[in-house]
Structures are given as structure tokens and as C-alpha cells.
Design a protein around this motif. Structure first.
Motif, PDB file in Angstrom:
ATOM      1  N   LEU A 144     -89.058   5.628  32.097  1.00  0.00           N
ATOM      2  CA  LEU A 144     -88.200   4.719  31.346  1.00  0.00           C
ATOM      3  C   LEU A 144     -86.876   4.666  32.085  1.00  0.00           C
ATOM      4  O   LEU A 144     -86.101   5.618  32.061  1.00  0.00           O
ATOM      5  CB  LEU A 144     -88.019   5.216  29.906  1.00  0.00           C
ATOM      6  CG  LEU A 144     -87.173   4.358  28.989  1.00  0.00           C
ATOM      7  CD1 LEU A 144     -87.754   2.951  28.853  1.00  0.00           C
ATOM      8  CD2 LEU A 144     -87.045   5.006  27.624  1.00  0.00           C
ATOM      9  N   GLY A 145     -86.637   3.557  32.784  1.00  0.00           N
ATOM     10  CA  GLY A 145     -85.484   3.426  33.663  1.00  0.00           C
ATOM     11  C   GLY A 145     -84.260   2.814  33.013  1.00  0.00           C
ATOM     12  O   GLY A 145     -84.229   2.500  31.821  1.00  0.00           O
ATOM     13  N   GLN A 146     -83.241   2.599  33.845  1.00  0.00           N
ATOM     14  CA  GLN A 146     -81.916   2.201  33.392  1.00  0.00           C
ATOM     15  C   GLN A 146     -81.864   0.847  32.681  1.00  0.00           C
ATOM     16  O   GLN A 146     -81.196   0.714  31.662  1.00  0.00           O
ATOM     17  CB  GLN A 146     -80.945   2.204  34.584  1.00  0.00           C
ATOM     18  CG  GLN A 146     -79.501   2.092  34.185  1.00  0.00           C
ATOM     19  CD  GLN A 146     -79.045   3.250  33.306  1.00  0.00           C
ATOM     20  OE1 GLN A 146     -79.410   4.395  33.523  1.00  0.00           O
ATOM     21  NE2 GLN A 146     -78.265   2.957  32.296  1.00  0.00           N
ATOM     22  N   ILE A 147     -82.544  -0.177  33.189  1.00  0.00           N
ATOM     23  CA  ILE A 147     -82.447  -1.506  32.572  1.00  0.00           C
ATOM     24  C   ILE A 147     -82.967  -1.494  31.133  1.00  0.00           C
ATOM     25  O   ILE A 147     -82.251  -1.912  30.222  1.00  0.00           O
ATOM     26  CB  ILE A 147     -83.128  -2.584  33.433  1.00  0.00           C
ATOM     27  CG1 ILE A 147     -82.302  -2.803  34.709  1.00  0.00           C
ATOM     28  CG2 ILE A 147     -83.282  -3.897  32.659  1.00  0.00           C
ATOM     29  CD1 ILE A 147     -82.931  -3.755  35.707  1.00  0.00           C
ATOM     30  N   PRO A 148     -84.190  -1.008  30.876  1.00  0.00           N
ATOM     31  CA  PRO A 148     -84.616  -0.993  29.466  1.00  0.00           C
ATOM     32  C   PRO A 148     -83.771  -0.057  28.605  1.00  0.00           C
ATOM     33  O   PRO A 148     -83.533  -0.343  27.429  1.00  0.00           O
ATOM     34  CB  PRO A 148     -86.072  -0.563  29.511  1.00  0.00           C
ATOM     35  CG  PRO A 148     -86.320  -0.052  30.875  1.00  0.00           C
ATOM     36  CD  PRO A 148     -85.282  -0.615  31.774  1.00  0.00           C
ATOM     37  N   LEU A 149     -83.289   1.057  29.163  1.00  0.00           N
ATOM     38  CA  LEU A 149     -82.402   1.939  28.394  1.00  0.00           C
ATOM     39  C   LEU A 149     -81.158   1.179  27.945  1.00  0.00           C
ATOM     40  O   LEU A 149     -80.736   1.267  26.785  1.00  0.00           O
ATOM     41  CB  LEU A 149     -81.997   3.171  29.213  1.00  0.00           C
ATOM     42  CG  LEU A 149     -83.066   4.240  29.413  1.00  0.00           C
ATOM     43  CD1 LEU A 149     -82.614   5.249  30.464  1.00  0.00           C
ATOM     44  CD2 LEU A 149     -83.397   4.933  28.098  1.00  0.00           C
ATOM     45  N   GLU A 150     -80.563   0.420  28.856  1.00  0.00           N
ATOM     46  CA  GLU A 150     -79.374  -0.361  28.510  1.00  0.00           C
ATOM     47  C   GLU A 150     -79.700  -1.489  27.539  1.00  0.00           C
ATOM     48  O   GLU A 150     -78.931  -1.753  26.615  1.00  0.00           O
ATOM     49  CB  GLU A 150     -78.719  -0.919  29.773  1.00  0.00           C
ATOM     50  CG  GLU A 150     -78.021   0.153  30.575  1.00  0.00           C
ATOM     51  CD  GLU A 150     -77.290  -0.393  31.785  1.00  0.00           C
ATOM     52  OE1 GLU A 150     -77.058  -1.622  31.867  1.00  0.00           O
ATOM     53  OE2 GLU A 150     -76.942   0.418  32.656  1.00  0.00           O
TER      54      GLU A 150
ATOM     55  N   SER B 134     -82.781   7.834  34.576  1.00  0.00           N
ATOM     56  CA  SER B 134     -81.711   6.871  34.832  1.00  0.00           C
ATOM     57  C   SER B 134     -81.636   6.492  36.305  1.00  0.00           C
ATOM     58  O   SER B 134     -80.970   5.531  36.667  1.00  0.00           O
ATOM     59  CB  SER B 134     -80.362   7.426  34.367  1.00  0.00           C
ATOM     60  OG  SER B 134     -80.040   8.595  35.089  1.00  0.00           O
ATOM     61  N   GLY B 135     -82.354   7.210  37.167  1.00  0.00           N
ATOM     62  CA  GLY B 135     -82.436   6.852  38.578  1.00  0.00           C
ATOM     63  C   GLY B 135     -83.444   5.746  38.839  1.00  0.00           C
ATOM     64  O   GLY B 135     -83.416   5.093  39.868  1.00  0.00           O
ATOM     65  N   ALA B 136     -84.343   5.518  37.891  1.00  0.00           N
ATOM     66  CA  ALA B 136     -85.303   4.414  37.986  1.00  0.00           C
ATOM     67  C   ALA B 136     -84.645   3.174  37.390  1.00  0.00           C
ATOM     68  O   ALA B 136     -83.781   3.272  36.525  1.00  0.00           O
ATOM     69  CB  ALA B 136     -86.580   4.752  37.222  1.00  0.00           C
TER      70      ALA B 136
END
Length: 136
Positions: free
Chosen positions: A117-123, A53-55
Motif C-alpha cells: 500500500l503505497g503513498q498515492i492511495p495512502l494520501e 511509503s516508499g512505494a
């Protein structure tokens, strides 16, 4: 796709969440849908990625970006724990994690780095990180 927890190395705080990410060249996917190329010619692969989530973006080594034939867009300066680094931004790619998907830009990492796997695709895929259970 299976979520797995990689046991920490000695001295690390906790386990890490690693998921299989199915990645395909989105332009190829569109061209196959339009009948311009056969489905079998869509470039795709599955890569294990650390949920981070830091990426910000979905990131993977440059050789995998090249294997997918993703188009270069621009460079971006990024801050990492080892200091600043210039990374290429490529787009677009369709990624899928455990049945949820999105279309996103991809950052090319140096070869010695793990996919992230960073924050934007996770969201975009509406995933929440369950820290207690160490899973999505």
C-alpha cells in the motif's frame, strides 16, 4: 479491517505495518450500480498489504490482479531494492482500508512479492503512518 504488526525477522530493524485491503473491480462496481450486472458478480477480495511509503501505488501479485479482472493499461519501469523491474499498470480498482476508500491504479507484482500500500492511495484516503505506534 484490522491493522496488525508483523514481527520482524531476526536482524531486521523494526516491525512492519500490515493492513487488510479490500479490493474490488471498479468497472464491475459501476456496472452493478447501473443494473447491468448483479451485485454478486462484482469481483472482489481482501489482501494483506505492507504499508510502504516508499512505494507509489497499490501493488499486488499478478494472479490477484487477474482474479479481479482488472484492465491492463501500460508497463512502467520501477526501481526496487533488487534493481529495476517492468511492472504492468492496471486500472481501475476501488480499495478500502479501515473504512476509508479510493479508486486507484494497481501495479502487478511478481508472484513472490507481498502486496504494498503505497503513498498515492495512502494520501487519497488521508492516512498518516504513525511510526511510533506502528499503525495508520
Amino acid at each position: 479491517m484490522v491493522t496488525s504488526i508483523v514481527e520482524p525477522k531476526r536482524g531486521a530493524n523494526v516491525g512492519r505495518i500490515v493492513v487488510d485491503v479490500y479490493v474490488e473491480n471498479y468497472v464491475d462496481r459501476l456496472r452493478a450500480g447501473w443494473g447491468e450486472i448483479p451485485e454478486a458478480q462484482v469481483r472482489r477480495l481482501t489482501v494483506p498489504a505492507l504499508v510502504d511509503s516508499g512505494a507509489t501505488f497499490f501493488c499486488m501479485p499478478g494472479s490477484l490482479v487477474s482474479q479481479l479482472g482488472l484492465s491492463y493499461l501500460q508497463d512502467k519501469e520501477s526501481r526496487t531494492v533488487t534493481g529495476p523491474i517492468r511492472l504492468g499498470i492496471y486500472a481501475p480498482a476501488r480499495i478500502e482500508v479501515q473504512g476509508r476508500d479510493c479508486v486507484t491504479q494497481v501495479l502487478a507484482l511478481p508472484e513472490d512479492r507481498q502486496a504494498l500500500l503505497g503513498q498515492i492511495p495512502l494520501e487519497m484516503m488521508d492516512w498518516w503512518i504513525d511510526l511510533r505506534a506502528q499503525r495508520l
